[in-house]
Design an enzyme around this catalytic site. Sequence first.
Site, PDB file in Angstrom:
ATOM      1  N   ARG A 117     -14.399  13.291   7.639  1.00  0.00           N
ATOM      2  CA  ARG A 117     -13.116  13.943   7.953  1.00  0.00           C
ATOM      3  C   ARG A 117     -12.774  14.992   6.907  1.00  0.00           C
ATOM      4  O   ARG A 117     -12.258  16.067   7.216  1.00  0.00           O
ATOM      5  CB  ARG A 117     -11.983  12.902   7.998  1.00  0.00           C
ATOM      6  CG  ARG A 117     -12.020  12.014   9.230  1.00  0.00           C
ATOM      7  CD  ARG A 117     -11.124  10.808   9.046  1.00  0.00           C
ATOM      8  NE  ARG A 117      -9.742  11.153   8.802  1.00  0.00           N
ATOM      9  CZ  ARG A 117      -8.879  10.385   8.119  1.00  0.00           C
ATOM     10  NH1 ARG A 117      -9.262   9.226   7.623  1.00  0.00           N
ATOM     11  NH2 ARG A 117      -7.645  10.765   7.943  1.00  0.00           N
ATOM     12  N   HIS A 150       0.848  -1.193   0.000  1.00  0.00           N
ATOM     13  CA  HIS A 150       0.000   0.000   0.000  1.00  0.00           C
ATOM     14  C   HIS A 150       0.878   1.236   0.000  1.00  0.00           C
ATOM     15  O   HIS A 150       1.815   1.343   0.787  1.00  0.00           O
ATOM     16  CB  HIS A 150      -0.897   0.031   1.237  1.00  0.00           C
ATOM     17  CG  HIS A 150      -1.758   1.259   1.272  1.00  0.00           C
ATOM     18  ND1 HIS A 150      -2.938   1.347   0.576  1.00  0.00           N
ATOM     19  CD2 HIS A 150      -1.585   2.470   1.877  1.00  0.00           C
ATOM     20  CE1 HIS A 150      -3.465   2.544   0.761  1.00  0.00           C
ATOM     21  NE2 HIS A 150      -2.672   3.242   1.546  1.00  0.00           N
ATOM     22  N   ASP A 152     -14.944   3.155   6.852  1.00  0.00           N
ATOM     23  CA  ASP A 152     -13.915   4.104   6.424  1.00  0.00           C
ATOM     24  C   ASP A 152     -14.477   5.080   5.397  1.00  0.00           C
ATOM     25  O   ASP A 152     -14.159   6.267   5.429  1.00  0.00           O
ATOM     26  CB  ASP A 152     -12.692   3.376   5.852  1.00  0.00           C
ATOM     27  CG  ASP A 152     -11.681   4.377   5.322  1.00  0.00           C
ATOM     28  OD1 ASP A 152     -11.210   5.209   6.127  1.00  0.00           O
ATOM     29  OD2 ASP A 152     -11.408   4.379   4.107  1.00  0.00           O
ATOM     30  N   SER A 176      -7.763   4.337   8.903  1.00  0.00           N
ATOM     31  CA  SER A 176      -8.355   4.392   7.562  1.00  0.00           C
ATOM     32  C   SER A 176      -7.587   3.471   6.604  1.00  0.00           C
ATOM     33  O   SER A 176      -8.165   2.621   5.924  1.00  0.00           O
ATOM     34  CB  SER A 176      -8.312   5.844   7.072  1.00  0.00           C
ATOM     35  OG  SER A 176      -8.616   5.925   5.714  1.00  0.00           O
ATOM     36  N   LYS A 216      -8.602  -0.993   5.568  1.00  0.00           N
ATOM     37  CA  LYS A 216      -8.776  -1.518   4.197  1.00  0.00           C
ATOM     38  C   LYS A 216      -7.776  -2.629   3.908  1.00  0.00           C
ATOM     39  O   LYS A 216      -8.097  -3.625   3.267  1.00  0.00           O
ATOM     40  CB  LYS A 216      -8.636  -0.367   3.186  1.00  0.00           C
ATOM     41  CG  LYS A 216      -9.830   0.573   3.225  1.00  0.00           C
ATOM     42  CD  LYS A 216      -9.638   1.798   2.366  1.00  0.00           C
ATOM     43  CE  LYS A 216      -8.720   2.799   3.004  1.00  0.00           C
ATOM     44  NZ  LYS A 216      -8.794   4.163   2.570  1.00  0.00           N
TER      45      LYS A 216
HETATM   46  N1  URA Z   1      -5.388   7.326   2.582  1.00  0.00           N
HETATM   47  C1  URA Z   1      -6.432   6.721   3.193  1.00  0.00           C
HETATM   48  O1  URA Z   1      -6.934   5.725   2.716  1.00  0.00           O
HETATM   49  N2  URA Z   1      -6.897   7.270   4.349  1.00  0.00           N
HETATM   50  C2  URA Z   1      -6.366   8.369   4.925  1.00  0.00           C
HETATM   51  O2  URA Z   1      -6.823   8.781   5.961  1.00  0.00           O
HETATM   52  C3  URA Z   1      -5.297   8.989   4.276  1.00  0.00           C
HETATM   53  C4  URA Z   1      -4.820   8.440   3.100  1.00  0.00           C
END
Ligand code: URA
Length: 433
Positions: free
Chosen positions: A168, A82, A161, A183, A187
């Site tokens: 947010r 990621h 999320d 967040s 995932k």
């Molecule tokens: N990428 C994400 O998936 N979430 C965040 O909070 C910041 C970057």
Amino acid sequence: MRMYDIIQRKRDNYELTDEQIRYFVKGYTDGSIPDYQAAALLMAIYFNGMNDHETTTLTLSMAESGDMIDLSSVKGITVDKHSTGGVGDKTSLIIAPCVASLGFKVAKMSGRGLGHTGGTVDKLESIPGYRTSLDRNEFIDNVNRIGIALVGQSGNLAPADKKIYALRDVTATVGCLPLIVSSIMSKKIAAGSQNILLDVKVGTGSFTPKLEDAIKLAQKMVDVGKLAGRKIAALITNMDVPLGKAIGNSMEIIEACEILQNKGPADLREVCVELSAYMVLLCTNDSYENCRKKVLESLENGSAYNKFKQLVSVQGGDSTYIDNPDLFKKATYSYDIKATQSGYVFSMDTACIGEVSLMLGAGREKKEDFIDYEAGIYIHAKTGDKVEKGQVIATLHTNRKHIIHEAELEYLKTLTFSKNAPPHQKLIYQLVK
Ligand code: URA
């Protein structure tokens, strides 16, 4: 349990219990907790933070708010990567097939671009026919058959999320460590791989411009990943300068293919080699040197390239575009930007360069915007390069003729020049584990 009490507790800087965190995530996801109470809690978290235990509970309850992808029927070692996002970051297109060609299983769900950062899914969709959505059986079947699947996130992956991130975004609570960690990691954990390598970007094109913040973010994500039972590490990599030379969807596919054919920009190649080597290292007991050697061999002997071609055709894409990039449609207008003075390129505001690519049509300003796959920027001179006044430093590609002049002015504003060479920048800062 009352949401009011949870907000009050965090406002007064006390630790939340597991039950309170789970109550919030469940209630906000199912709509029983209103936006104003969720926003108040997010702001309290923003100011008072969360400890590792709270962050892990938040992450796991967000991961469990939707589908948890079960990769137990994948035969072999699963590995994921990621990136926290950047400009010109096409590394997934290179390292996923590279690592799969070495026998590891890459079942990867990627995101779309938003804001100044690009997204792997949008890039893949610039290949005619490529399907970024597969049903669960086909996804697992492809991973078992060819070692790789590269798709978009399924609609029900960590829905908590999606809702919390959107809130947010409009309540000035994006830049908060426990919220970013939960967040991203919710995932990744929901996506099911046992081994996870994080690429945490640092610099003007990332959302952690300062090295110490990037290290803190990386360490927290690694800690949470371990508490969730994953094998995980992070590399901190440079995003002070766009990665490679191409920014824009089909242009980035073409550049990724160059690297897979053992050509292309050296910075992009080196970051991909390091990321791939550390992914392999996570999956084996081999030495770092051997892992790096295997990765280089896979790039040099064409097996990474062939794996990418196989991926494209198995997911419905026209792989003749991969062999012959001239088939990709070109934007109607191309415009050369010239250096306004002689000297060294001293710095690039990389997020702003990403914004210029949006103006040209390469990304979305709003979620519902369409992407022009042909649009983008080809950078000829980057930080540290010496240029002469009048030399071409970048080429804009667009179908929006009216925007070219403004895009040129904006691009030039992102650069500073100096008489002397700027200090050398590292590509890879450090490993966090
Ligand atoms: N990428 C994400 O998936 N979430 C965040 O909070 C910041 C970057």
